[in-house]
Each structure stands twice: as structure tokens, then as C-alpha cells.
Design a protein around this motif. Sequence first.
Motif, PDB file in Angstrom:
ATOM      1  N   VAL A   1      17.112 -24.500 -38.800  1.00  0.00           N
ATOM      2  CA  VAL A   1      15.741 -23.985 -38.796  1.00  0.00           C
ATOM      3  C   VAL A   1      15.088 -24.219 -40.151  1.00  0.00           C
TER       4      VAL A   1
ATOM      5  N   ASN B   1      14.594 -15.521 -37.715  1.00  0.00           N
ATOM      6  CA  ASN B   1      14.553 -16.910 -37.249  1.00  0.00           C
ATOM      7  C   ASN B   1      13.292 -17.203 -36.445  1.00  0.00           C
TER       8      ASN B   1
ATOM      9  N   ALA C   1      10.459 -19.879 -37.815  1.00  0.00           N
ATOM     10  CA  ALA C   1      10.177 -21.090 -37.048  1.00  0.00           C
ATOM     11  C   ALA C   1       8.815 -21.041 -36.375  1.00  0.00           C
TER      12      ALA C   1
END
Length: 913
Positions: free
Chosen positions: A700, A619, A623
Amino acid sequence: MSDLSRLTGKIEDATLIEIRPHSLYDEDNNGYHPQEFELGDYPHSQPDPSEVDKNQQSKDSVFFRDGKRRIDFVLSYTDDRAGDNKKQERRKEYEANLQKAGLELETEDKSESEDGKTYFVKIHAPWEVLATYADVLKIKVPFKANDIPNNRDIPMDWLFTPFRLPDRIMNPEPDYFTSSFNKEKIDFFLIDDKETFFPPSVRNRIVYYILARCPYHKPVLEEKDKKGIKRLLNNGTYGAAFPLHDCRYWKPAKDLNSDSERFHLYKHWARFHSFFKEQPLNLIRKYYGEKIGIYFAWLGFYTEMLFFAAVVGVICFLYGLFTFDDNEWSKDICGEIGGSIVMCPLCDKKCGYWKLNSTCNSSWQSHMFDNVGTVFFAIFMGIWVTLFLEFWKRRQARLEYEWDLVDFEEEQQQLQRRPEYETKCTARRLNTVTQEMEPYLPVTSKCARTFLSGATVLFWIALIIACIIGVIAYRLAVYAAFASIIKDSPTKKIELVGSLITPQLATSVTASCINFIIIMILNLMYERVAIWITDMEIPKTHLEYENKLTVKMFLFQFVNYYSSCFYVAFFKGKFVGYPGDYIYMFGKLRNEECDPGGCLIELTTQLVIVMVGKQVWGNIQEALVPWLMNWWGSRKARNHPESLYSRWEQDHDLQNFGHLGLFYEYLEMVIQFGFITLFVASFPLAPLLALMNNIIEVRVDAWKFTTQFRRPVAAKAHSIGAWQEILNGVAVLSVVTNAFIVSFTSDMIPRLAHLYVYSGNQTMNNYINQSLSVFNISHFQEWNKPDPDENPNWFDSSVITTCRYRDYRNPPGVDQYKHTMRFWHILAAKLAFIIIMEHVVFLVKFFVAWIIPDVPSEVKARIKRERYLVQEYLHNYEVEKLKIQLSRREDDCLCTPMIYPDISRHEVLSECL
């Protein structure tokens, strides 16, 4: 036909397009196209840029300078260095051929760009081109409003109101019956406005279809391999090719003709505070296309199903937490019995004797995951995964109907031959179907490449296994060091956490962290290796390329992520031997033993570190990396006003979404799916961690697609493709692995055997004492006997003559150290449990799969209704058209008696008709 009559007056006469057939066979698409046509058959006009006021509209607009023609695609290139005329020539010929194909171009000079060196070529597809290619690609368009009532009433629907989005966001388009577009029957379809009839996603898909096939050589040259935008991007002729976002993501477009769908997606979908809201799948599909829409539909459905698995997992975990008082074996370990039992050293020379009660904490920790609830949860997950896959098939079938994918065959763009295949395959042979020469890969070359590819795959798998063996060697080597540090009193050298850890736990945690770092490093390496060996095989089509890469990448990931868990679950503590006759790795490293409480807690530790570490790192990487790259790339222009920072420049500064972008998204989720199914018996909270991750993952990914990436070219897909079969394979394997975990990694079967067979009074009294065998200390060899200074202060060799170890073997004396009958009984019980559990779960799986139809009855009825209406309306349309033609012929014929009075009206009509 009343609707058709009403629409007839609204529809403008379509401009006729001259079509000159040159060949029924499209060699670039490897198939026949009866409606194929030559490039250069379209009338095209382009206004003189000098006649257009450049400042009459905002540069943030998605239209040409005239404010009417929509920008469907953008090409960019930088000013070439002096002397590089090849690229200029290629661009000149390519753009000329694009105009011959009917596309309209408008070029932004480098002086108009923010950096002063980038040219932008804006492309618009007029109605004639869109209509012709919509006919070729069989794009489905509406012809009648859907008249089937929606009877899907959800019980207590008001409870879901907080999770709903506005209907204008969830359903941006009315529900229609659709049919494949036919240019010759243009008045058959519901066309109110030609400019908005084809949505932007369909327009950019059509334009890309042209760009991928347009040649960049002169017409007099027969260089069939010099075609397509992909080649021009690879050789640097163009720097980028992309469709435009319709507005900035944080505010709607000023132009009222723009839909501002990107803004609505960001506002209602991509922001994290909307994590509890449903996804606007129809709007996602409309904006990004079906392929991306089906990914988010699958991800959302997977997350929804994880909720039920997470609830049951939490209940099983709480059951283990609240039954601490019933944990008799842990009480024995922590109590007087554990304090009196002297255990044999866990390593040679550097490990001393130790008391059983030193593993008190790990015994209590193990009970939270190793209890009766473990068996129930393993069986439940075997059924859950079947329900997930079967209900997804139903959800997918519904989406196929709603998104006009029922009769979808693989898109021509996917089935066309790859440009790399045509370039590298110099040999030619006659295609018996098309009677044309086409490139092919000789059998000898294909076999050699396949063999080399397979050997490379095996080499890298062996390398991954070698790394895992290295981690195992680390575990064996450092255990002695940890045991030497954490001896006698745990608080002696580790004041803060010494009482909470054991040498086994310290070794497991550090080894898991090292293994995770190795996994991340290997990821970077073998992703490139997988792409390289797939390129080396020269797959013929894009679909074949993606399938080959999928298999290789998943195989690498499977071995890389799961091998350490397989070692702890099925190998650690299973091939140890016994004191005096231990089994060694590499001749000097003694194999690891499990805690008296079992190896399950170590498997849990390994699973948590690798799974959670991968999710957190993934993640952050997804991102942070695109955001940093975009921030750096647009650092000079991000504060510019719209009049200076154009829409095409804004999108040009974003990250490119490659054709393998979704591949990595699917791969990440399928690996997570493996963690929560293959080893879930050891950690019931795994679905909860996956659920929490996926709630974040959806937003996300949405934020990344909406704000950090250029708009991808819309593509169709009716399913998740090869990943469906991989999920089915993992689901079957998970039943086997969880059965083995319960039998051989957990201590559940030995405890049940003691409770119902050996205890006599169906209690767990004396279980620990009977599960440990006795060894005479004098039988130790000199080279594996612990050093005197390693033994604790309480150890007195004159008083303590035996030690205990985890196994079912005879004590010293007759048949000493051979397996007891109890060992064979428990082994038989373990194997019987595996067989029974597998058969029960598989029977339930097959029954559930049989009883749940893949396609809902409501969808079947709608499909039949739509097919019936298509046939009926087409028939009525042809009949009405024939009546009009006959009426006109009759009117013409009725003029004949006025010229020839001797001929009767009846004779004239008979002759004419």
C-alpha cells in the motif's frame, strides 16, 4: 592509474566558474562553508522560446522543449488577482536570482496548461551548477569499480528463487568505490557522460538546496529573512514546488533518454501480486533517496522478523487449542461442580445470583490464550525483540556502507535554521564563533514557551485519561443492564448468539468499540495540538523540530492507544473489595470483577479490537483518501492524451508528500510494535495479525508513493533516527508488562501454586473450589442486595445461604473475610516470578546484544578497503598531476639555452626547478 589514464581522454574539459567568496559563514545554514559563493556568479543562457517548436516533442517528456536539458524541478502558480503585485514582484526577483545562481528556467504559459490559469516554471541545473554544489554538499560519486568479491553465499539459495526480482531491478547500478566529489579533481572520477553522471534524485536534491536559500528581494535591500522557496509557498507566491516523476507509472516513457524507473517500481514493487517478492531497495534509494529507502528497508526487515514471531505465536495458540482435554478447571466450571456453585451478584440491585457454569464458554476461550505456552511466548518475545533490534543494526550498517552513508553527518538542509525561527526571533546577539549577529530566543521566552508546552501536553494527556475513565464508567454502568438482559437462560432474549456471550463479554466488546471510536476522534485533535505546541516552542533546526514533534506525538499515541489495555491488564478486578465491602468509583459505580477464568480473555478482546481496527482503518485511509483526492482533482484531465496533459501537470494534480510524511508512517508501525510486544502475552496471534497487515502495508505504501504522491525531494538519512531509541524503550518496557500480565492478569501462577504446592497429588482437582471464597448472604447491606425480581427462578434464600466470589479470603466466622495465608503465598510467588523472568530475559538480552556486533566484519573490511583506496588513488592522482606540471616546466625551461647559449642545461634546470 591505467583507469584514470583511459578516462582522461573521455572527460571533457570542465567549464571554469568564477567564484567570488563573500563570507565564510552561511547564516542560513548556521555553519562555515569554505567554498561558499555569491549567487550570480554563473554564466547562464536560455534559448529564446520563440525559436523552439512547442510541438516537436510530447509534453509528457521530462526535458525542456529542446529535448536535451532535463527538468530537475517545477514551480507552479496561478494567475494572480488584479492588483496583487507583491507576488508578481517576488516571483520576478526570485526567478532572476535563480538564473544568477546558474539555474536555467523555462516557463509554460497558462494558455498551455489544462486548466487555463496555471503557470509552470521548469528548472534545469547545468553541469557547472551540479558540480559546484556536489562539491559543497560532499556528494559521494564513483571513482573505481569495486574489486572485493562478494562472498555472501546463502545456503540453499535456490529455494529463494521465487522471491527474487531481476538483477537489473535489484541492482540498477554497478558496485563502485566512492569518494566525495571534488570539482578540482574532476578527472579523478568515473565520468562517462556529464548529463547522466548525477542521477535525478541527486539533481533535485541540489536544486532544492539552491531553492531553499535563494533570496526573493532586490540585491540593494538587506532583508536576510526574505529567502527560500518554503516562504514563497507559505505566502502563496507559488502554489507548488516539486521534482518530476520520470514517466507515467503504468507504462514506460517514450523518450529513450528517460530511465522509466517509476514504471519499474510500479511493475515490480507497488502491485499487490508482488507481495511475496523482495523489495528493490537499491532502486527505491536511487529514485526516492536514502531517507525513504531506509524506511522501506526497516519496514521490510520488521515484516521478515515478524514471520518468526508469528510462527511461534501460532504454535503456542495451537498448543492451547489442542490441550482442551487437559483443562481440568474448565471441566469443573462446565460440569457438576460449576452447576452447584452459586456466585455472588456482580453489581448492586440489578444483578442477581448466578451459577458458575454460565461462564463455561469464556473459560474455554480463555484457555486458548492462558496456558503454559503463554509463559514461554512472553519469554520468547522478550528475546525476539532484542534479536530484531540487534539484527536491524547490522542490516542498517550494511546499508550505510552500500549507500555511501558511513561518514554521513546530518544533512545541511536539516541542520539549517528554520525560517520560522528567524522570523519569530527578533532579538539578535553576536555569535562568538562567527562574529556575526544572529537571531536567538531569549531564555525567559524559551522557558515560558517550554512551560506552556509541557502544561498543554499534560492537559491533553489528562483529557485522554478522562476519556478512558469515561469508558470505564460506561463499563460499570451498562454491566447491570447486560446482566439484567442476559439472565436465567441466555437464549431468552438473544436467540442467535445468546449462548455464546456473557454480560462480561458484551460489556467488554461494546466498551472496546466505543474506546476505539474515541481513540480515532482524539487522533484528529491531538495531531494538530502536537504540531501547534511544537511550533510554539520555535525549534531552531528542522532536526530539532522533528525530534520534539516525535516525542509529543508518540507520548499522545502511547497514552491514547494503550491506556485502555493497561486498565484491563493491571487494574480491572484488582481493586474490587469483597461482598459487603465493595470499592466504588465516583461513590456509586462498583468496580468491575474478572470472570472466574480471569481477565486475560477481556484483555485479548480489547487488544484485538483496537489493534485490528487501527490497522484496517489505517490502510483504508492511506489508500482511499489520496486516491479519491487525486481522482477528484484530475477528473477533467485524466483522460487527456500526452500532448494535452503534460508531465508537470500530471504530477501537479497528485498529492504533496510533506516533510512529515514519513513521520506518520513510522508512528503507525511503532504503535503496532507496541501492541505486539507490550501485551503479546495475552494474545499470541498478535504477531500474525501484524505480519498480515505489514505485508499489505508495504505494498500500500509502495503503491501510494508510486502512483498517488508527487515525487518527494531526495534526502539523506543514515538511520531511522529517534525511532530507534523509542523502539529500545518499548522493548525494555515490554519485558516488564508481559511479566506483570503473566503474574497478575493471567491465572498461571495460582494454578501452578495449586498444582505443585496445595494439591498434594500434583493434579488440578478441586482448584476452582479452592480459588473461590465464601460469603454469607445475610451479611449483604440493604442497598447492595439484589432486588428479589432479579434473582433467577432456581434461587431459594431459605436453602442457599452463601455465595462464592473470586478471592482468597477466610469464610464467615473467625477472622472472616480477611486474606488467607494462601493469598500471601501466591502474591509472593507472583512477585518472585516477575523478578526471575525480568532478570532472565534482561540477561539474555544483554548477552545477545553483546555477542552480536553492530557492524558485520565483512562491512568493516570493505570500509577499510575503500578508505585505503581513496587515499592511495588520491596520492597517485596528485603525484601524476605533479609529474605533468614538472614536465611542462622542464619543457619551458629547455627553451632557455637556445636563447642564452652560454648557460648550461644543468644550470637552467636547477634554476627552474
